[in-house]
Design a protein around this motif. Structure first.
Motif, PDB file in Angstrom:
ATOM      1  N   ALA A 111      42.333  51.000  42.931  1.00  0.00           N
ATOM      2  CA  ALA A 111      42.045  49.777  42.193  1.00  0.00           C
ATOM      3  C   ALA A 111      42.435  48.552  43.004  1.00  0.00           C
ATOM      4  O   ALA A 111      43.507  48.499  43.598  1.00  0.00           O
ATOM      5  CB  ALA A 111      42.796  49.789  40.868  1.00  0.00           C
ATOM      6  N   ARG A 112      41.556  47.578  43.037  1.00  0.00           N
ATOM      7  CA  ARG A 112      41.872  46.300  43.683  1.00  0.00           C
ATOM      8  C   ARG A 112      42.869  45.540  42.809  1.00  0.00           C
ATOM      9  O   ARG A 112      42.809  45.595  41.583  1.00  0.00           O
ATOM     10  CB  ARG A 112      40.611  45.462  43.882  1.00  0.00           C
ATOM     11  CG  ARG A 112      39.573  46.110  44.794  1.00  0.00           C
ATOM     12  CD  ARG A 112      38.389  45.180  45.019  1.00  0.00           C
ATOM     13  NE  ARG A 112      37.321  45.828  45.750  1.00  0.00           N
ATOM     14  CZ  ARG A 112      37.243  45.932  47.074  1.00  0.00           C
ATOM     15  NH1 ARG A 112      38.225  45.383  47.819  1.00  0.00           N
ATOM     16  NH2 ARG A 112      36.248  46.545  47.658  1.00  0.00           N
ATOM     17  N   ARG A 113      43.746  44.804  43.455  1.00  0.00           N
ATOM     18  CA  ARG A 113      44.772  44.051  42.741  1.00  0.00           C
ATOM     19  C   ARG A 113      44.641  42.569  43.054  1.00  0.00           C
ATOM     20  O   ARG A 113      44.055  42.176  44.067  1.00  0.00           O
ATOM     21  CB  ARG A 113      46.160  44.557  43.136  1.00  0.00           C
ATOM     22  CG  ARG A 113      46.366  46.036  42.824  1.00  0.00           C
ATOM     23  CD  ARG A 113      47.720  46.533  43.308  1.00  0.00           C
ATOM     24  NE  ARG A 113      47.863  47.957  43.090  1.00  0.00           N
ATOM     25  CZ  ARG A 113      48.295  48.517  41.967  1.00  0.00           C
ATOM     26  NH1 ARG A 113      48.653  47.733  40.939  1.00  0.00           N
ATOM     27  NH2 ARG A 113      48.389  49.825  41.840  1.00  0.00           N
ATOM     28  N   ILE A 236      38.951  44.633  38.661  1.00  0.00           N
ATOM     29  CA  ILE A 236      38.087  43.886  39.578  1.00  0.00           C
ATOM     30  C   ILE A 236      37.518  44.781  40.677  1.00  0.00           C
ATOM     31  O   ILE A 236      37.249  44.336  41.784  1.00  0.00           O
ATOM     32  CB  ILE A 236      38.831  42.688  40.178  1.00  0.00           C
ATOM     33  CG1 ILE A 236      40.139  43.122  40.845  1.00  0.00           C
ATOM     34  CG2 ILE A 236      39.122  41.647  39.097  1.00  0.00           C
ATOM     35  CD1 ILE A 236      40.879  41.995  41.579  1.00  0.00           C
ATOM     36  N   GLY A 237      37.334  46.035  40.356  1.00  0.00           N
ATOM     37  CA  GLY A 237      36.714  46.942  41.308  1.00  0.00           C
ATOM     38  C   GLY A 237      37.722  47.804  42.042  1.00  0.00           C
ATOM     39  O   GLY A 237      38.923  47.778  41.777  1.00  0.00           O
ATOM     40  N   ALA A 238      37.210  48.573  42.986  1.00  0.00           N
ATOM     41  CA  ALA A 238      38.040  49.513  43.736  1.00  0.00           C
ATOM     42  C   ALA A 238      37.666  49.485  45.204  1.00  0.00           C
ATOM     43  O   ALA A 238      36.517  49.211  45.567  1.00  0.00           O
ATOM     44  CB  ALA A 238      37.878  50.928  43.182  1.00  0.00           C
ATOM     45  N   ALA A 239      38.637  49.769  46.057  1.00  0.00           N
ATOM     46  CA  ALA A 239      38.425  49.814  47.505  1.00  0.00           C
ATOM     47  C   ALA A 239      38.569  51.250  47.986  1.00  0.00           C
ATOM     48  O   ALA A 239      39.512  51.945  47.597  1.00  0.00           O
ATOM     49  CB  ALA A 239      39.443  48.920  48.212  1.00  0.00           C
ATOM     50  N   PRO A 240      37.648  51.726  48.826  1.00  0.00           N
ATOM     51  CA  PRO A 240      37.727  53.122  49.296  1.00  0.00           C
ATOM     52  C   PRO A 240      38.990  53.363  50.103  1.00  0.00           C
ATOM     53  O   PRO A 240      39.440  52.514  50.876  1.00  0.00           O
ATOM     54  CB  PRO A 240      36.461  53.276  50.153  1.00  0.00           C
ATOM     55  CG  PRO A 240      36.088  51.874  50.545  1.00  0.00           C
ATOM     56  CD  PRO A 240      36.504  51.009  49.402  1.00  0.00           C
ATOM     57  N   ASN A 241      39.565  54.539  49.926  1.00  0.00           N
ATOM     58  CA  ASN A 241      40.813  54.908  50.606  1.00  0.00           C
ATOM     59  C   ASN A 241      40.503  55.439  52.008  1.00  0.00           C
ATOM     60  O   ASN A 241      40.372  56.650  52.229  1.00  0.00           O
ATOM     61  CB  ASN A 241      41.568  55.960  49.794  1.00  0.00           C
ATOM     62  CG  ASN A 241      42.080  55.412  48.485  1.00  0.00           C
ATOM     63  OD1 ASN A 241      42.496  54.266  48.392  1.00  0.00           O
ATOM     64  ND2 ASN A 241      42.044  56.235  47.448  1.00  0.00           N
ATOM     65  N   THR A 242      40.404  54.511  52.958  1.00  0.00           N
ATOM     66  CA  THR A 242      40.052  54.880  54.331  1.00  0.00           C
ATOM     67  C   THR A 242      41.120  54.497  55.350  1.00  0.00           C
ATOM     68  O   THR A 242      40.952  54.785  56.539  1.00  0.00           O
ATOM     69  CB  THR A 242      38.725  54.208  54.746  1.00  0.00           C
ATOM     70  OG1 THR A 242      38.852  52.780  54.611  1.00  0.00           O
ATOM     71  CG2 THR A 242      37.574  54.691  53.872  1.00  0.00           C
TER      72      THR A 242
END
Length: 410
Positions: A111-113, A236-242
């Motif tokens: 999750a974006r913070r 507010i969306g999610a960022a891929p765990n890369t």
């Protein structure tokens, strides 16, 4: 191939592990998960689990029989730290190394913070632990809840909070919630669900700051307004765990770049689910997480791309007592038409709604609110058309390659 490691004990990771066994691999299977939990179903977290209608047992995606059939080594509660292509190994954050011949990347997204420190009372909702913390706070009496973000997680969380008797305001920076996914006409319908459901919806303005030191007391908007708040949910969306893949030579651009079959540029490394950008698209949907692993594992075991993972986009969302379903590929400029049901003050009427997007006389997408049967029929037809289009595209590519080869040999 003697050892396959699935990095990510997620929905897509579990489905990949099942495919590894179903497709005949009988070697060592290792599943790495950064959470201490075995795979669980995330969609209920913002709905039945949050409202107390479902407990944790109902979230579990595996049982003893399923786990036994997988015959896997579970390494849970430990994060993957790096992928070492030369050593053919996954390096764990605790220093352990798992040497393997094949890797399935299924690390999902986080999750974006909001930037800056978050006082008590500010939550995200992505993991089981997130949901536990939010549910505990929502059971302490009436709260003033501000949900930042009107996407699927935000809308479902707002709906659950209303059902629990809280005063809810949804703040969406775009002119309408779900505007990029649905387009203006369909997004207007979803916006009306908030109003009808009992939540306040503020659009076209962002969040400037959170108020409160030890605990949140309010949300300051960019237009100067201040909303009183006891609980804030950031959706507010999610960022891929890369991040753990930095230095692995894999191409990373809002996800792990893959071909149409989930294969990366590294031999015997594939990616699936929320972390994978397959054929140029990263789709954070349950159907992608469950459908991609079949092709990905087939290509992993074959050592080359023999299967494609393209499927018709589909998602659903439960909001304010209504089931919203969408399937297809809507583009800007598509026309909007109501097929069944109608609107009542902008919201779907008592008998629901079925609407389509069309382009050049052809249906490109379908939206349903509480009309599951006709939606299912139209979704199947869209999928059939999509398969035909993809088959024609592949045949065209094959013909072009064959023609080019013949020309080169003249």
């Amino acid at each position: 191939m003697r050892t396959v490691t699935v990095v990510g004990a997620s929905l897509s990771g579990l489905y990949a592990a099942r495919e590894v066994r179903a497709q005949g691999f009988d070697g060592r299977l290792v599943i790495v998960g950064d959470e201490p939990h075995h795979p669980y179903d995330r969609p209920p977290l913002s709905k039945d689990f949050l409202t107390g209608r479902a407990d944790e047992d109902r979230l579990a995606l595996t049982d003893a029989e399923d786990a036994g059939a997988l015959d896997a080594e579970w390494l849970l509660g430990v994060r993957a730290g790096a992928l070492d292509p030369r050593a053919r190994a996954v390096v764990l954050a605790d220093g352990r190394t798992v040497t393997c011949d094949g890797v399935v990347i299924a690390t999902g997204a986080s999750a974006r913070r909001l930037p800056g420190p978050a006082p008590a009372g500010v939550h995200t909702l992505r993991t089981l632990d997130d949901a536990r913390a939010l549910r505990a706070e929502l059971t302490r009496g009436a709260r003033r809840v501000v949900v930042i973000g009107g996407g699927f997680i935000g809308a479902e969380t707002a709906s659950s909070c209303v059902a629990l008797g809280h005063r809810v305001t949804v703040v969406e920076a775009a002119p309408l919630p779900l505007l990029p996914q649905l387009g203006a006409e369909l997004a207007t319908v979803c916006a009306a669900l908030h109003r009808r459901g009992g939540a306040d919806l503020i659009t076209g303005t962002g969040v400037g700051a959170l108020r409160g030191t030890a605990a949140v007391t309010g949300v300051e908007l960019t237009d100067g307004r201040v909303l009183d708040a006891d609980v804030v949910v950031v959706g507010i969306g999610a960022a891929p765990n890369t991040a753990w893949l930095t230095g692995s030579t894999l191409a990373l651009r809002d996800g792990v770049l893959c071909d149409d079959g989930c294969a990366t540029a590294l031999p015997q490394v594939v990616a699936v689910g929320d972390v994978a950008r397959v054929g140029g698209i990263r789709a954070e949907h349950w159907t992608s997480a469950t459908e991609q692993p079949r092709a990905a594992v087939a290509n992993l075991l074959a050592g080359r791309t023999t299967h494609h993972a393209r499927s018709l986009p589909y998602f659903w969302s439960d909001q304010y007592g209504s089931r919203v379903q969408f399937a297809g590929r809507r583009l800007d400029g598509d026309t909007f038409r109501i097929v069944e049901g109608g609107l009542d003050d902008g919201a779907p009427g008592a008998d629901g709604l079925l609407a389509v997007c069309e382009r050049d006389g052809r249906t490109t997408a379908v939206l349903s609110v509480d009309r599951p049967r006709p939606f299912t029929r139209m979704r199947r037809e869209l999928a059939r058309q999509d398969d035909e289009t993809e088959r024609e595209r592949q045949e065209g590519q094959a013909a072009a390659l064959s023609g080019a080869h013949q020309q080169a040999t003249l």
